[in-house]
Design a protein around this motif. Sequence first.
Motif, PDB file in Angstrom:
ATOM      1  N   GLY A  10       0.823  -1.203   0.000  1.00 28.26           N
ATOM      2  CA  GLY A  10       0.000   0.000   0.000  1.00 28.26           C
ATOM      3  C   GLY A  10       0.848   1.240   0.000  1.00 28.26           C
ATOM      4  O   GLY A  10       2.082   1.177   0.011  1.00 28.26           O
ATOM      5  N   THR A  11       0.182   2.362  -0.001  1.00 26.66           N
ATOM      6  CA  THR A  11       0.877   3.648   0.065  1.00 26.66           C
ATOM      7  C   THR A  11       1.622   3.726   1.392  1.00 26.66           C
ATOM      8  O   THR A  11       1.081   3.381   2.435  1.00 26.66           O
ATOM      9  CB  THR A  11      -0.139   4.800  -0.052  1.00 26.66           C
ATOM     10  OG1 THR A  11      -0.829   4.668  -1.301  1.00 26.66           O
ATOM     11  CG2 THR A  11       0.563   6.149  -0.004  1.00 26.66           C
ATOM     12  N   ASP A  12       2.863   4.163   1.333  1.00 25.15           N
ATOM     13  CA  ASP A  12       3.680   4.233   2.536  1.00 25.15           C
ATOM     14  C   ASP A  12       3.091   5.203   3.543  1.00 25.15           C
ATOM     15  O   ASP A  12       2.621   6.284   3.184  1.00 25.15           O
ATOM     16  CB  ASP A  12       5.104   4.679   2.177  1.00 25.15           C
ATOM     17  CG  ASP A  12       6.017   4.669   3.375  1.00 25.15           C
ATOM     18  OD1 ASP A  12       5.937   3.716   4.171  1.00 25.15           O
ATOM     19  OD2 ASP A  12       6.819   5.614   3.519  1.00 25.15           O
ATOM     20  N   ARG A  13       3.116   4.783   4.801  1.00 30.24           N
ATOM     21  CA  ARG A  13       2.702   5.633   5.902  1.00 30.24           C
ATOM     22  C   ARG A  13       3.136   4.968   7.195  1.00 30.24           C
ATOM     23  O   ARG A  13       3.334   3.753   7.243  1.00 30.24           O
ATOM     24  CB  ARG A  13       1.208   5.876   5.882  1.00 30.24           C
ATOM     25  CG  ARG A  13       0.389   4.598   5.975  1.00 30.24           C
ATOM     26  CD  ARG A  13      -1.035   4.756   5.610  1.00 30.24           C
ATOM     27  NE  ARG A  13      -1.734   5.658   6.507  1.00 30.24           N
ATOM     28  CZ  ARG A  13      -2.996   5.979   6.384  1.00 30.24           C
ATOM     29  NH1 ARG A  13      -3.701   5.474   5.397  1.00 30.24           N
ATOM     30  NH2 ARG A  13      -3.579   6.793   7.228  1.00 30.24           N
ATOM     31  N   LEU A  38      10.441   0.035   0.796  1.00 31.65           N
ATOM     32  CA  LEU A  38       9.753   1.210   0.279  1.00 31.65           C
ATOM     33  C   LEU A  38      10.217   1.403  -1.153  1.00 31.65           C
ATOM     34  O   LEU A  38      11.408   1.544  -1.420  1.00 31.65           O
ATOM     35  CB  LEU A  38      10.100   2.445   1.123  1.00 31.65           C
ATOM     36  CG  LEU A  38       9.529   3.773   0.644  1.00 31.65           C
ATOM     37  CD1 LEU A  38       8.006   3.735   0.645  1.00 31.65           C
ATOM     38  CD2 LEU A  38      10.043   4.892   1.522  1.00 31.65           C
ATOM     39  N   ARG A  40       9.481   3.822  -4.294  1.00 35.00           N
ATOM     40  CA  ARG A  40       8.825   5.096  -4.614  1.00 35.00           C
ATOM     41  C   ARG A  40       7.924   5.432  -3.433  1.00 35.00           C
ATOM     42  O   ARG A  40       8.389   5.514  -2.335  1.00 35.00           O
ATOM     43  CB  ARG A  40       8.082   5.041  -5.941  1.00 35.00           C
ATOM     44  CG  ARG A  40       8.886   4.525  -7.101  1.00 35.00           C
ATOM     45  CD  ARG A  40       9.861   5.528  -7.604  1.00 35.00           C
ATOM     46  NE  ARG A  40      10.600   4.945  -8.730  1.00 35.00           N
ATOM     47  CZ  ARG A  40      11.544   5.562  -9.334  1.00 35.00           C
ATOM     48  NH1 ARG A  40      11.883   6.757  -8.981  1.00 35.00           N
ATOM     49  NH2 ARG A  40      12.181   4.978 -10.305  1.00 35.00           N
ATOM     50  N   GLY A  41       6.627   5.537  -3.609  1.00 29.27           N
ATOM     51  CA  GLY A  41       5.736   5.842  -2.497  1.00 29.27           C
ATOM     52  C   GLY A  41       4.960   4.654  -1.985  1.00 29.27           C
ATOM     53  O   GLY A  41       4.059   4.799  -1.172  1.00 29.27           O
ATOM     54  N   SER A  42       5.298   3.457  -2.467  1.00 25.82           N
ATOM     55  CA  SER A  42       4.591   2.253  -2.044  1.00 25.82           C
ATOM     56  C   SER A  42       5.445   1.439  -1.079  1.00 25.82           C
ATOM     57  O   SER A  42       6.647   1.300  -1.274  1.00 25.82           O
ATOM     58  CB  SER A  42       4.244   1.376  -3.249  1.00 25.82           C
ATOM     59  OG  SER A  42       3.334   2.045  -4.090  1.00 25.82           O
TER      60      SER A  42
END
Length: 175
Positions: A10-13, A38, A40-42
């Motif tokens: 999923g999107t990184d957070r 990680l 890119r942004g995933s």
Amino acid sequence: MREVVITAVGTDRPGIVASITEALLDLGGNLADCRAALLRGSFAIVVAATLPVDVPEQDLRAALAGRTGDLGLDVWIGPAAAPAHHEPLERCVISVYGADHPGIVAAVSRALADREVNIVDLSSRVVGDPAIYVLGLEVELPRDLDPEGLRRYLEPVARAQGVELSVEAEAEDIL
């Protein structure tokens, strides 16, 4: 105990790893092995975990959904494959550097597969300006091949791709 594999992307957070491991802990599970990255942004994670045999898969799914539902992850759960029981194979590290262009990973990985070399870890990235492609692999060698033989085998592939390549025996203390 039984072993399962969980993948989540999923999107990184913040909180992804904590949420997954807390869900396992809630069910009496234990993290065995884990890889996360990680890109890119995933964010992607693969977890091998043990769970009590009396915990059904739907309970694991519910625990993961309860802990990760607000993180927007795509989650997959499946049984872990039985580990291969064989004598340890020699490992080595392959480093590839060169101008970024399509086909580097495809060419190197095809050459390795054709020679029965097993990739156990791979990472790559583009760095700098002008763009340089950096590829690192940890591999297991078949019994009839040593690191120097692998280097000689891969040299034509490196030349064809216009990249530099090195092959080093893995040190005993590398994880």
